[in-house]
Design an enzyme around this catalytic site. Structure first.
Site, PDB file in Angstrom:
ATOM      1  N   GLY A   1      -3.503  29.042   0.629  1.00 19.99           N
ATOM      2  CA  GLY A   1      -2.920  28.769   1.916  1.00 19.99           C
ATOM      3  C   GLY A   1      -1.682  29.578   2.240  1.00 19.99           C
ATOM      4  N   ASP A   2      -1.397  30.620   1.462  1.00 23.73           N
ATOM      5  CA  ASP A   2      -0.274  31.522   1.741  1.00 23.73           C
ATOM      6  C   ASP A   2      -0.617  32.868   1.105  1.00 23.73           C
ATOM      7  OD1 ASP A   2       2.431  32.636   2.142  1.00 23.73           O
ATOM      8  OD2 ASP A   2       3.025  30.565   2.501  1.00 23.73           O
ATOM      9  N   ASP A   3       0.379  33.664   0.726  1.00 24.68           N
ATOM     10  CA  ASP A   3       0.092  34.967   0.135  1.00 24.68           C
ATOM     11  C   ASP A   3      -0.758  34.818  -1.125  1.00 24.68           C
ATOM     12  OD1 ASP A   3       1.595  36.310   2.056  1.00 24.68           O
ATOM     13  OD2 ASP A   3       3.434  36.187   0.877  1.00 24.68           O
TER      14      ASP A   3
END
Length: 479
Positions: free
Chosen positions: A269-271
């Site tokens: 859900g991010d990098d």
């Protein structure tokens, strides 16, 4: 359960002599005995054959045995330290007792070289408790100051170690599950009093191998090696929901040296991967760069962020990073460098090679106004240096903006190279190769048409046209 293997690595079978009767009463008996002997010889040969394929009797060759990790002098069972098959009793406090016991097996409680393997068998799963009251509090990271999300202490990690040497976390694809859903909800509701902890965090350690496991649903960053040397992450799957799971970065090398990340699948859900080295004045004071990092053969999906990022916390410096054989699919951005005034430090000697972008909004990004700071004590005159960054063999399709390099007058981007670039686009508009305050070159064929900031060279490296517009600006965030 522990399987013990003999030191020779072979199975030993007792030999039994078989004697034929001294006399054979008839030719019929002799023929039957010979037939049985031939059948048994063929049967034994077939059973012990290692060759591939199907045997002459139609039996498939059994699969090869999985490799057994190197045996350690002492073995422990997690259930002896409070682990429970129900997932209701294990806490970071209990797992830390295991680290202390294994450290004590070397004879000194403070010995940092205790040579430990954490092995997760097929189907095994370590679960993190969802009640934050059971999680210990730790001091903030020295290179981040008061804390990443809140001033003051931070929650510990499900798997945490400090001052370790020769540690292996591996298995037959067992799982470490942070059960982060409640953490994400509480964070969005702003009812947590401290910074969330990573799923796995190793600090001030060296000679670390993490392989053949699955990490999922971390409360915060998933795998966070901090100020470590000689780290290998191989054949690891990292999973979190692609939305609604804030800050669940996959792997965040932070002030690390000599690290390899290879053959991994990351969907979070991010990098997917974010290389860091401290935040503003605290990272500058800590002064530990991330350097000599190789990332290869990795597939990443990041719907809300980027496949691979450098920064934005890079105040200790990032250098000598090679990223090759990367596939980024269904992501907001593919590869990104992000920084801001106040960061200080540098990003230099970065090489991207053989990248594939599949349905990505923005392919290549450099952003120099990522203005997020720990407090008001940062120095706005501490500007980072960005130089010697190359992109070679970059291909893709379904990309909206192939390149967006946003330098500024105070943070110009220098010595950037593009070579062998061919990216299929979905947005039929001019100036989708966007640049601002960038100096560099294009070598050979590049599609789409590069920005006018860059010098043009032919495929043999001969200068064709010198740019006179390095400081021109053509950035459009509305695309």
């Amino acid at each position: 359960m522990v399987d013990i293997v003999s030191s020779s690595g072979r199975f030993h079978f007792a030999q039994h002599r078989r004697w034929l009767p001294g006399l054979v009463s008839s030719y019929k008996t002799l023929f039957a005995s010979l037939w049985v002997a031939v059948f048994m010889a063929v049967f034994l040969w077939q059973s012990n054959s290692i060759g591939a394929g199907i045997g002459i009797f139609g039996w498939a060759t059994p699969p090869p045995m999985r490799a057994v990790p190197r045996l350690r002098a002492v073995a422990y069972n997690l259930t002896d330290f409070g682990g429970s098959a129900t997932g209701r009793r294990s806490t970071p406090r209990r797992s830390s007792a295991l680290w202390r016991r294994s450290r004590g097996s070397r004879g000194r409680a403070g010995d940092s070289s205790f040579h430990m393997t954490l092995f997760l068998a097929e189907g095994a799963e370590i679960l993190g408790l969802q009640d934050e009251n059971y999680w210990p509090l730790m001091p903030p990271l020295p290179s981040y100051g008061y804390g990443r999300e809140h001033k003051g202490p931070r929650y510990g990690s499900l798997i945490h170690g400090q001052n370790l040497k020769d540690v292996v976390i591996t298995g037959h694809n067992g799982t470490i599950n942070g059960q982060g859903q409640s953490w994400w909800t509480k964070y969005k509701r702003r009812i947590l009093n401290y910074t969330r902890g990573p799923l796995v965090q190793l600090m001030w350690s060296r000679d670390i191998i993490i392989s053949n496991i699955t990490l999922r649903d971390s409360p915060f960053w998933t795998l966070h090696p901090y100020d470590c040397k000689n780290v290998t992450v191989s054949n690891v799957t990292i999973l979190a929901p692609v939305s609604g799971a804030p800050n669940t970065d996959g792997i965040d090398p932070d002030s690390c040296e000599d690290m390899v990340i290879e053959n991994c699948y990351i969907c979070v859900g991010d990098d997917g991967i974010a290389i860091k080295s401290g935040w503003d004045q605290y990272g500058i004071a800590y002064g530990r760069p991330s350097t000599n990092i190789l990332i290869r053969n990795v597939t990443v999906r990041s719907v809300v962020s980027a496949g691979i990022s450098i920064g934005s916390e890079m105040s200790g410096g990032v250098s000598n990073v090679s990223i090759e054989n990367l596939h980024v699919w269904e992501s907001r951005r593919a590869v990104r460098i992000k920084t801001a005034p106040g960061r200080g430090g540098y990003v230099r000697d970065i090489s991207y090679r053989n990248l594939t972008f599949d349905n990505v909004r923005v392919g290549i990004v450099i952003k120099t106004d990522y203005n997020e700071h720990p407090d008001e004590g940062f120095d706005p005159k501490a500007v980072p240096v960005l130089k010697n960054i190359s992109y070679v063999q970059v291909h893709g399709y379904g990309v909206r903006v192939p390149v967006r390099i946003h330098g500024s007058e105070e943070i110009p981007i220098k010595d950037v190279t593009f070579q062998d670039i061919s990216i299929g686009i979905t947005y039929k508009k001019k100036h989708i190769f966007q640049c601002s305050f960038v100096e560099g070159r294009v070598i050979g064929y590049v599609f789409p048409t590069p920005c006018e900031n860059l010098d043009l060279y032919d495929e043999h490296g001969q200068l064709v046209k010198r740019s006179m517009s390095q400081n021109s600006t053509d950035i459009d965030y509305d695309i």
